[in-house]
Design an enzyme around this catalytic site. Structure first.
Site, PDB file in Angstrom:
ATOM      1  N   ARG A   1       0.883  -1.178   0.000  1.00  0.00           N
ATOM      2  CA  ARG A   1       0.000   0.000   0.000  1.00  0.00           C
ATOM      3  C   ARG A   1       0.909   1.212   0.000  1.00  0.00           C
ATOM      4  O   ARG A   1       1.729   1.395   0.910  1.00  0.00           O
ATOM      5  CB  ARG A   1      -0.921  -0.007   1.226  1.00  0.00           C
ATOM      6  CG  ARG A   1      -1.678   1.305   1.380  1.00  0.00           C
ATOM      7  CD  ARG A   1      -2.815   1.239   2.363  1.00  0.00           C
ATOM      8  NE  ARG A   1      -3.941   0.504   1.833  1.00  0.00           N
ATOM      9  CZ  ARG A   1      -5.196   0.606   2.285  1.00  0.00           C
ATOM     10  NH1 ARG A   1      -5.475   1.441   3.275  1.00  0.00           N
ATOM     11  NH2 ARG A   1      -6.164  -0.106   1.762  1.00  0.00           N
TER      12      ARG A   1
ATOM     13  N   HIS B   1      -7.299   0.723  -6.583  1.00  0.00           N
ATOM     14  CA  HIS B   1      -7.564  -0.126  -5.418  1.00  0.00           C
ATOM     15  C   HIS B   1      -8.220  -1.419  -5.940  1.00  0.00           C
ATOM     16  O   HIS B   1      -9.409  -1.688  -5.699  1.00  0.00           O
ATOM     17  CB  HIS B   1      -8.462   0.607  -4.424  1.00  0.00           C
ATOM     18  CG  HIS B   1      -8.446   0.028  -3.030  1.00  0.00           C
ATOM     19  ND1 HIS B   1      -7.665  -1.057  -2.671  1.00  0.00           N
ATOM     20  CD2 HIS B   1      -9.125   0.390  -1.894  1.00  0.00           C
ATOM     21  CE1 HIS B   1      -7.858  -1.329  -1.394  1.00  0.00           C
ATOM     22  NE2 HIS B   1      -8.733  -0.475  -0.904  1.00  0.00           N
TER      23      HIS B   1
ATOM     24  N   ASP C   1     -17.281   6.998  -1.780  1.00  0.00           N
ATOM     25  CA  ASP C   1     -16.002   6.895  -1.071  1.00  0.00           C
ATOM     26  C   ASP C   1     -15.715   8.285  -0.509  1.00  0.00           C
ATOM     27  O   ASP C   1     -16.410   9.262  -0.827  1.00  0.00           O
ATOM     28  CB  ASP C   1     -14.909   6.441  -2.065  1.00  0.00           C
ATOM     29  CG  ASP C   1     -13.548   6.217  -1.405  1.00  0.00           C
ATOM     30  OD1 ASP C   1     -13.474   6.130  -0.165  1.00  0.00           O
ATOM     31  OD2 ASP C   1     -12.541   6.138  -2.144  1.00  0.00           O
TER      32      ASP C   1
ATOM     33  N   ARG D   1     -14.064  -9.196   1.616  1.00  0.00           N
ATOM     34  CA  ARG D   1     -12.638  -9.038   1.283  1.00  0.00           C
ATOM     35  C   ARG D   1     -11.838 -10.292   1.619  1.00  0.00           C
ATOM     36  O   ARG D   1     -10.861 -10.599   0.935  1.00  0.00           O
ATOM     37  CB  ARG D   1     -12.028  -7.833   2.044  1.00  0.00           C
ATOM     38  CG  ARG D   1     -12.693  -6.517   1.773  1.00  0.00           C
ATOM     39  CD  ARG D   1     -12.104  -5.638   0.730  1.00  0.00           C
ATOM     40  NE  ARG D   1     -10.716  -5.637   0.449  1.00  0.00           N
ATOM     41  CZ  ARG D   1      -9.860  -4.654   0.718  1.00  0.00           C
ATOM     42  NH1 ARG D   1     -10.279  -3.583   1.353  1.00  0.00           N
ATOM     43  NH2 ARG D   1      -8.602  -4.709   0.342  1.00  0.00           N
TER      44      ARG D   1
ATOM     45  N   CYS E   1     -16.467   1.647   0.400  1.00  0.00           N
ATOM     46  CA  CYS E   1     -15.310   0.801   0.713  1.00  0.00           C
ATOM     47  C   CYS E   1     -14.864   0.951   2.165  1.00  0.00           C
ATOM     48  O   CYS E   1     -14.186   0.077   2.693  1.00  0.00           O
ATOM     49  CB  CYS E   1     -14.165   1.127  -0.248  1.00  0.00           C
ATOM     50  SG  CYS E   1     -13.651   2.850  -0.189  1.00  0.00           S
TER      51      CYS E   1
ATOM     52  N   GLN F   1     -10.002  -4.176  -3.514  1.00  0.00           N
ATOM     53  CA  GLN F   1     -11.300  -3.731  -3.016  1.00  0.00           C
ATOM     54  C   GLN F   1     -12.350  -3.831  -4.131  1.00  0.00           C
ATOM     55  O   GLN F   1     -13.458  -4.333  -3.919  1.00  0.00           O
ATOM     56  CB  GLN F   1     -11.206  -2.285  -2.517  1.00  0.00           C
ATOM     57  CG  GLN F   1     -12.530  -1.700  -2.071  1.00  0.00           C
ATOM     58  CD  GLN F   1     -13.007  -2.229  -0.728  1.00  0.00           C
ATOM     59  OE1 GLN F   1     -12.277  -2.173   0.248  1.00  0.00           O
ATOM     60  NE2 GLN F   1     -14.235  -2.747  -0.677  1.00  0.00           N
TER      61      GLN F   1
HETATM   62  N1   CP Z   1     -11.417  -0.264   2.168  1.00  0.00           N
HETATM   63  C1   CP Z   1     -10.138  -0.331   2.597  1.00  0.00           C
HETATM   64  O1   CP Z   1      -9.202  -0.604   1.832  1.00  0.00           O
HETATM   65  O2   CP Z   1      -9.992  -0.106   3.928  1.00  0.00           O
HETATM   66  P1   CP Z   1      -8.617   0.104   4.710  1.00  0.00           P
HETATM   67  O3   CP Z   1      -8.055   1.420   4.276  1.00  0.00           O
HETATM   68  O4   CP Z   1      -9.006   0.062   6.147  1.00  0.00           O
HETATM   69  O5   CP Z   1      -7.682  -1.027   4.330  1.00  0.00           O
HETATM   70  N1  NVA Z   2      -9.964   6.565  -1.678  1.00  0.00           N
HETATM   71  C1  NVA Z   2      -9.605   6.163  -0.335  1.00  0.00           C
HETATM   72  C2  NVA Z   2      -9.858   4.698  -0.170  1.00  0.00           C
HETATM   73  C3  NVA Z   2      -9.557   4.166   1.206  1.00  0.00           C
HETATM   74  C4  NVA Z   2      -9.787   2.690   1.299  1.00  0.00           C
HETATM   75  C5  NVA Z   2      -8.152   6.516  -0.061  1.00  0.00           C
HETATM   76  O1  NVA Z   2      -7.322   6.317  -0.957  1.00  0.00           O
HETATM   77  O2  NVA Z   2      -7.841   6.993   1.029  1.00  0.00           O
END
Ligand code: CP
Ligand code: NVA
Length: 311
Positions: free
Chosen positions: A104, A131, A226, A294, A266, A134
């Site tokens: 990440r 992502h 989101d 998930r 999400c 997800q």
């Molecule tokens: N939806 C999602 O990816 O959540 P987190 O940021 O908690 O991993």
């Molecule tokens: N768009 C958000 C998704 C979090 C799961 C971010 O990138 O912070």
């Protein structure tokens, strides 16, 4: 030399509809009888290199790895990468110790650089651009609810961000109609939308962008939103709150959707901003079932990547 994009999972577009279908089918089998999948990662070690916060992605991967018989190592901001060691050197070293890595990070180019230098599968646990885990999990959940994906309409209200992009890519590959309602300046780029829409025609889906949330929501089976401010964009948060003021999933928007419509997010969510408490805590919301989906999906992606790596 192996095809790195095939053994890794960086974006949904890197994979064919047939491959995504195989992952969805495997996830459904894992969900139905998780005890039949206790050994796929036996003697394997998976690293989780996270440069941003996470609850769902981290936990579903860590629990998934353990349940598949493997071991996981969480790598946060205390590794040498945070002190300036190069991403390529980190990738080469991690490839010597680990069997797979979930990353990440910020710029999508960072995970691409890592994957180019690595000799193990790399899974995208979120970048600024995508992502995919997800999004594919969300499609698996939608299929569970509606019994199909082809022909469904997924309306995404809010920022044309990583989540919107991965959902649009998945829709194009899986025959879903995707509509993003976003204010100017916060949409997916026009050329990208046009290319995804052309691709979607092959699967019977479509991808388009509109200005008006009501236009997107009308008749949709899935209403998705989101956060307005993604991780890394905190400095823009006041500006974004102004820009997205009319882009809220509330009761009146939901009333325009299909009578069978469900609401997805999400998570994490901010009640009173992109979604009202009434909707996210109401009867049409499926956000916690969505989060639960998930776990089997993450397991299926890891098994798919390990299999492709062996080929
Ligand atoms: N939806 C999602 O990816 O959540 P987190 O940021 O908690 O991993
Ligand atoms: N768009 C958000 C998704 C979090 C799961 C971010 O990138 O912070």
């Amino acid at each position: 030399m192996k095809n790195r994009s095939a053994r890794s999972f960086l974006t949904l577009l890197d994979h064919s509809p047939k491959s995504l279908r195989a992952i969805l089918d495997l996830a459904a089998r894992i969900e139905a009888s998780p005890e039949d999948f206790r050994k796929p990662l036996e003697w394997k070690t998976v690293g989780l290199l996270f440069e941003k916060s996470s609850t769902r992605t981290r936990l579903s991967f860590e629990a998934g790895i353990r349940q598949l018989g493997g071991g996981s190592l969480f790598l946060g901001s205390d590794i040498q990468l945070a002190r300036g060691e190069s991403i390529e050197d980190t990738a080469r070293v991690m490839s010597a110790y680990l069997d797979m890595v979930v990353i990440r990070t910020f710029g999508h180019d960072r995970i691409e650089s890592f994957a180019r230098a690595a000799s193990i599968p790399v899974i995208n646990g979120l970048t600024d651009g995508h992502h995919p885990c997800q999004a594919l999990s969300d499609f698996s959940y939608m299929e569970k609810v509606f019994g199909r994906l082809a022909g469904l309409t997924l309306a995404f209200v809010g920022d044309g961000n990583n989540m919107a992009r991965s959902l649009a890519e998945g829709a194009a590959l899986l025959g879903v109609h995707f509509i993003l309602a976003a204010p100017e300046g916060y949409r997916l780029p026009e050329e990208e939308v046009a290319a995804l829409d052309r691709l979607a025609r092959k699967s019977g889906g479509s991808v388009r962008v509109v200005n008006d949330p009501k236009e997107a929501a009308r008749g949709a089976q899935v209403l998705y939103t989101d956060v307005w401010t993604s991780m890394g964009q905190e400095a823009e948060s006041a500006l974004r709150e102004r820009a997205f003021r009319g882009y809220v999933v509330d009761g009146s928007l939901l009333s325009l959707a299909d009578p069978s419509a469900i609401v997805l997010h999400c998570l994490p969510a901010y009640r009173g901003k992109e979604i009202t408490a009434e909707v996210i805590d109401g009867p049409r919301s499926r956000v916690f079932e969505q989060a639960a989906a998930r776990l089997p999906l993450q397991k299926a992606i890891m098994m798919y990547c390990m299999e492709r790596d062996r080929e």
